[in-house]
Design a protein around this motif. Structure first.
Motif, PDB file in Angstrom:
ATOM      1  N   LYS A 183       0.838  -1.188   0.000  1.00 11.98           N
ATOM      2  CA  LYS A 183       0.000   0.000   0.000  1.00 11.98           C
ATOM      3  C   LYS A 183       0.882   1.251   0.000  1.00 11.98           C
ATOM      4  O   LYS A 183       2.030   1.219   0.455  1.00 11.98           O
ATOM      5  CB  LYS A 183      -0.925   0.032   1.223  1.00 11.98           C
ATOM      6  N   ARG A 184       0.300   2.328  -0.498  1.00 16.50           N
ATOM      7  CA  ARG A 184       0.923   3.649  -0.379  1.00 16.50           C
ATOM      8  C   ARG A 184      -0.019   4.498   0.473  1.00 16.50           C
ATOM      9  O   ARG A 184      -1.190   4.675   0.115  1.00 16.50           O
ATOM     10  CB  ARG A 184       1.134   4.292  -1.747  1.00 16.50           C
ATOM     11  N   VAL A 185       0.486   4.988   1.593  1.00 18.82           N
ATOM     12  CA  VAL A 185      -0.382   5.696   2.540  1.00 18.82           C
ATOM     13  C   VAL A 185       0.254   7.015   2.943  1.00 18.82           C
ATOM     14  O   VAL A 185       1.484   7.166   2.958  1.00 18.82           O
ATOM     15  CB  VAL A 185      -0.650   4.841   3.801  1.00 18.82           C
ATOM     16  N   ALA A 186      -0.584   7.977   3.277  1.00 18.79           N
ATOM     17  CA  ALA A 186      -0.118   9.245   3.844  1.00 18.79           C
ATOM     18  C   ALA A 186      -0.288   9.165   5.354  1.00 18.79           C
ATOM     19  O   ALA A 186      -1.324   8.700   5.849  1.00 18.79           O
ATOM     20  CB  ALA A 186      -0.914  10.413   3.280  1.00 18.79           C
ATOM     21  N   LEU A 187       0.723   9.615   6.084  1.00 19.43           N
ATOM     22  CA  LEU A 187       0.642   9.662   7.541  1.00 19.43           C
ATOM     23  C   LEU A 187       0.378  11.092   7.981  1.00 19.43           C
ATOM     24  O   LEU A 187       1.129  12.005   7.613  1.00 19.43           O
ATOM     25  CB  LEU A 187       1.937   9.165   8.179  1.00 19.43           C
ATOM     26  N   MET A 188      -0.685  11.296   8.742  1.00 19.96           N
ATOM     27  CA  MET A 188      -0.926  12.602   9.343  1.00 19.96           C
ATOM     28  C   MET A 188      -0.057  12.698  10.593  1.00 19.96           C
ATOM     29  O   MET A 188      -0.242  11.945  11.547  1.00 19.96           O
ATOM     30  CB  MET A 188      -2.397  12.772   9.706  1.00 19.96           C
ATOM     31  N   THR A 189       0.890  13.627  10.580  1.00 16.74           N
ATOM     32  CA  THR A 189       1.834  13.723  11.702  1.00 16.74           C
ATOM     33  C   THR A 189       1.303  14.570  12.849  1.00 16.74           C
ATOM     34  O   THR A 189       1.865  14.551  13.940  1.00 16.74           O
ATOM     35  CB  THR A 189       3.174  14.297  11.222  1.00 16.74           C
ATOM     36  N   GLY A 190       0.227  15.336  12.622  1.00  8.33           N
ATOM     37  CA  GLY A 190      -0.412  16.075  13.692  1.00  8.33           C
ATOM     38  C   GLY A 190       0.299  17.371  14.015  1.00  8.33           C
ATOM     39  O   GLY A 190       1.152  17.851  13.272  1.00  8.33           O
ATOM     40  N   CYS A 191      -0.071  17.936  15.162  1.00  9.46           N
ATOM     41  CA  CYS A 191       0.537  19.211  15.578  1.00  9.46           C
ATOM     42  C   CYS A 191       1.053  19.102  17.011  1.00  9.46           C
ATOM     43  O   CYS A 191       2.261  19.022  17.233  1.00  9.46           O
ATOM     44  CB  CYS A 191      -0.458  20.362  15.413  1.00  9.46           C
ATOM     45  N   GLY A 222      -0.958  19.657   7.938  1.00  4.92           N
ATOM     46  CA  GLY A 222      -0.630  20.095   9.296  1.00  4.92           C
ATOM     47  C   GLY A 222      -1.729  19.748  10.267  1.00  4.92           C
ATOM     48  O   GLY A 222      -2.291  18.647  10.223  1.00  4.92           O
ATOM     49  N   CYS A 223      -2.070  20.712  11.122  1.00  3.64           N
ATOM     50  CA  CYS A 223      -3.108  20.499  12.130  1.00  3.64           C
ATOM     51  C   CYS A 223      -4.436  20.168  11.464  1.00  3.64           C
ATOM     52  O   CYS A 223      -4.798  20.747  10.435  1.00  3.64           O
ATOM     53  CB  CYS A 223      -3.244  21.769  12.979  1.00  3.64           C
ATOM     54  N   CYS A 224      -5.176  19.251  12.060  1.00  2.68           N
ATOM     55  CA  CYS A 224      -6.462  18.838  11.491  1.00  2.68           C
ATOM     56  C   CYS A 224      -7.544  19.894  11.655  1.00  2.68           C
ATOM     57  O   CYS A 224      -8.559  19.863  10.964  1.00  2.68           O
ATOM     58  CB  CYS A 224      -6.932  17.531  12.126  1.00  2.68           C
ATOM     59  N   GLY A 225      -7.356  20.828  12.598  1.00  3.74           N
ATOM     60  CA  GLY A 225      -8.351  21.864  12.838  1.00  3.74           C
ATOM     61  C   GLY A 225      -9.290  21.569  13.988  1.00  3.74           C
ATOM     62  O   GLY A 225     -10.164  22.381  14.298  1.00  3.74           O
TER      63      GLY A 225
END
Length: 436
Positions: A183-191, A222-225
């Motif tokens: 798989k190819r996935v994006a990682l949300m690294t957060g804030c 970046g931040c999810c909001g």
């Protein structure tokens, strides 16, 4: 519940949505049995049913919010246990989100509250600013008892003993799989997580690449909001969401993405709601696409055939973060994965109740938060665990501030059990290694 909104009011999409939610409520009161603030305060207006009445009255009469209504809405954790309990499917999350945005637009808070909210919104979503703030709080912590405001004391006490160095793994880049690519996935690294605990993203990258995933940290994400979203600051939350949507859409349109992986469940609940949040925006189609691909890390791991491990001789008390069990309805996957990896898993009593972290709740409602934290720690320690595991950084910080039992992220244990290093917070604190 009967409502009386005018056609003009219902022309507003948020009011139309709230009207549908209100009409689904049948006043049964099942939600009061699982509401943490009702459990602590015993006030009907601090239960979901009570807040629904307040919100209905405020919205339907198009009135300026009064201090009493704002108080009870502010006391809501947004833990969403009421949604899990509700037999009528009342979508309380969208209703309270609308109420908070309405309050933010029309209610003038006291100066101290406005200043506190402004400061939190300007610092927490920005990792470098947050790091600097943590350093300042750490230096000032010996003087916390001299602070006249309990919220300021809570902010100083929040600072961890050790602030980790910046992890370059959080920079935009791609990590090649260590096994044939699946798989190819994006990682949300957060804030905030990037300032408080860099071990979580590092462990996630190691584990996913070991299992055959190419992991991408997308430029511009970046931040999810979530933080400003729950303050009712719609413009700011939608701007944060839009930045992420553009960043991940670029990856989907380029190399493609099988999933957008999130290891902070509070962020996951928000990202999965982008499709609703931006339903009337020019980015609506891409927002829906992002929400559809968003996955908690445990959802992805369940698809990747995590290797089965031998018994580790360690008991893990699993804390179910509200945003995971109620917000995303993910209840068994983390426990199943930990058991598969060889850990003995136990749960505390009343596992559906919030630990009191809830984003910035522990900073803005410190007394209620403290009572919920003490209750949660007591029930966790009653199971005599070697380790406490959770899937949300806020819960980890909240629980870790009141117990000597080491608290780690679920993914850190799974990484360790499949060949990764011992989680730093466990070094020297456990006797048995995962390959025993």
């Amino acid at each position: 519940m009967q409502t009386h909104f005018t056609p003009e009011q219902l022309a507003d999409p948020d009011t139309e949505r709230s009207n549908a939610i209100l009409r689904a409520c049948v006043h049964c009161g099942f939600c009061t049995a699982t509401c943490p603030t009702y459990q602590v305060l015993g006030d009907e207006l601090d239960s979901p049913r009570g807040r629904i009445y307040l919100i209905k009255d405020m919205l339907e009469n198009d009135r300026i919010p009064d201090a009493r209504t704002v108080l009870h809405i502010d006391r809501c954790l947004s833990c969403l246990a009421c949604m899990t309990t509700c037999p009528s499917g009342v979508h309380y999350m969208h209703l309270v989100d609308h109420a908070r945005a309405y309050i933010e637009e029309r209610y003038k808070r006291p100066l101290g509250e406005r200043a506190l909210r402004w400061m939190l919104a300007r610092i927490l979503p920005y990792p470098m600013r947050f790091r600097l703030a943590l350093l300042g709080a750490k230096a000032a912590r010996p003087f916390a008892r001299l602070m006249p405001d309990a919220r300021l004391r809570a902010m100083l006490e929040m600072a961890p003993e050790q602030i980790p160095p910046v992890s370059r793994n959080d920079d935009p880049q791609s990590f090649a799989p260590a096994a044939p690519r699946r798989k190819r996935v994006a990682l949300m690294t957060g804030c905030a997580q990037k300032a408080l605990n860099t071990d979580i993203n590092d462990a996630t990258i190691r584990l996913l690449t070991r299992l055959g995933c190419e992991v991408v940290v997308a430029k511009g994400a970046g931040c999810c909001g979530a933080l400003v979203h729950h303050m009712g600051k719609t413009g700011e939350s939608h701007a944060a969401a839009a930045s992420n949507i553009r960043a991940w859409s670029a990856e989907m349109n380029g190399g493609g993405l099988d999933a957008i992986v999130i290891n902070t469940s509070g962020c996951g609940t928000t990202v999965k709601d982008y499709g609703h949040m931006l339903r009337d925006d020019a980015l609506a189609v891409d927002a829906a696409r992002v929400s559809a691909r968003a996955m908690d890390v445990t959802e992805l791991l369940a698809q990747l055939d995590l290797p089965e491990g031998a018994p580790k001789g360690l008991t893990v008390a699993y804390h179910a973060a509200c945003s995971l069990q109620h917000g995303q309805q993910i209840k068994t996957l983390p426990k199943d994965l930990l058991k598969r990896a060889g850990f003995a898993v136990v749960e505390p009593s009343d596992s559906h109740l919030c630990c009191g972290s809830a984003g910035t709740y522990n900073l803005m409602q410190p007394e209620i938060s403290r009572q919920l934290k003490d209750r949660k720690i007591q029930t966790l320690e009653a199971r005599a665990p070697d380790i406490i595991a959770a899937g949300n950084i806020g819960c980890m910080m909240q629980i870790g501030s009141g117990t000597d039992v080491p608290v780690v992220h679920t993914v850190e244990l799974l990484d360790w059990a499949t060949g990764g290093p011992v989680p730093p917070s466990l070094a020297g604190r456990v006797r048995v290694t995962p390959d025993a």
